[in-house]
Design an enzyme around this catalytic site. Structure first.
Site, mmCIF file in Angstrom:
data_model
loop_
_atom_site.group_PDB
_atom_site.id
_atom_site.type_symbol
_atom_site.label_atom_id
_atom_site.label_comp_id
_atom_site.label_asym_id
_atom_site.label_seq_id
_atom_site.Cartn_x
_atom_site.Cartn_y
_atom_site.Cartn_z
ATOM 1 N N THR A 62 7.805 21.901 0.252
ATOM 2 C CA THR A 62 6.853 20.892 -0.091
ATOM 3 C C THR A 62 6.984 20.011 1.366
ATOM 4 O O THR A 62 8.130 19.799 1.785
ATOM 5 C CB THR A 62 6.986 19.813 -1.193
ATOM 6 O OG1 THR A 62 6.324 18.580 -1.045
ATOM 7 C CG2 THR A 62 8.555 19.346 -1.537
ATOM 8 N N CYS A 97 0.501 20.058 3.877
ATOM 9 C CA CYS A 97 0.647 19.788 2.650
ATOM 10 C C CYS A 97 0.736 21.554 2.126
ATOM 11 O O CYS A 97 -0.060 22.371 2.612
ATOM 12 C CB CYS A 97 -0.338 19.300 1.650
ATOM 13 S SG CYS A 97 -0.142 19.742 -0.111
#
Length: 230
Positions: free
Chosen positions: A83, A197
């Site tokens: 992430t 992202c």
């Protein structure tokens, strides 16, 4: 081959791509039936997202430190945090074990510099776009100027990630909105766009941008393979 410890589930939609890319790349490089040596610890993202939006980064840091220790105890030799946003806690995670953390911004910055670019636009969660941790690493380590969308556009990017992409929803109208935001960053001088992202690659690809897109999911996974096979 060294064993990678994947800290995933943020969200599992992108973690699944990490797992696929790691295994495909190891097989491509080594041939035959080779696959990646890795451990995957996948969290409940609803709990993580609630703490993020509550601003409880202390609790998040403690959770991720605990998960890092679990991976270390299981035999991982390096940590891959699947992430972008949670790299805001990279220092805390690194302090939890003696394992190296393969930072997601580093292969991204290296890829941008390899293309000879100096100014990039950054798309990601509001946390990634508005906090300094990601932009500052790209600037300090790679000499890059990093642009972010204006406030309303940041809200749109964030909403699509949390209310659609992490739930596996890919909507044409959201792709159209992202295209417009990318075009505006290009108009402001961005020579490339960082998909900061790990879910954004589910929505847009190079056909949606007039300038190069840098898919942090793929770049991070390939860098992890480099480390594992070095």
């Amino acid at each position: 081959m060294r064993t990678l410890g994947l800290l995933g589930g943020m969200s599992w939609e992108s973690s699944a791509h990490y797992y696929r890319i790691l295994n495909e790349e190891v097989r491509r490089r080594l041939g035959g039936s080779h696959s990646a040596a890795c451990l995957l610890l996948s969290v409940d993202f609803a709990e993580i997202a609630a703490l993020q939006h509550a601003g409880d980064w202390t609790a998040l840091g403690q959770r991720l430190q605990g998960h890092a220790r679990q991976l270390a105890a299981g035999g991982a030799e390096a940590l891959v945090l699947c992430t972008n946003t949670m790299h805001c806690l990279a220092t805390e995670i690194e302090a939890a074990t003696a394992l190296p953390l393969l930072h997601i911004a580093d292969p991204t910055g290296a890829a941008i510099r390899a293309r000879g670019l100096r100014t990039v636009g950054l798309l990601g969660t509001a946390f990634t776009m508005e906090q300094a941790f990601y932009r500052e690493r790209l600037t300090a380590h790679f000499g890059l100027e990093v642009l972010v969308p204006e406030a309303t556009a940041r809200q749109t990017v964030h909403h699509v990630i949390y209310d659609e992409l992490v739930r596996g929803e890919v909507r044409p109208e959201s792709r159209t909105a992202y295209r417009a935001i990318i075009a505006e960053l290009v108009a402001q001088g961005a020579e490339g766009i960082v998909l900061g992202c790990t879910e954004i690659m589910l929505l847009v690809d190079q056909g949606d941008s007039a300038v190069p897109l840098f898919d942090t999911t793929r770049l991070h996974a390939l860098a992890a393979v480099d480390w594992a096979l070095d």
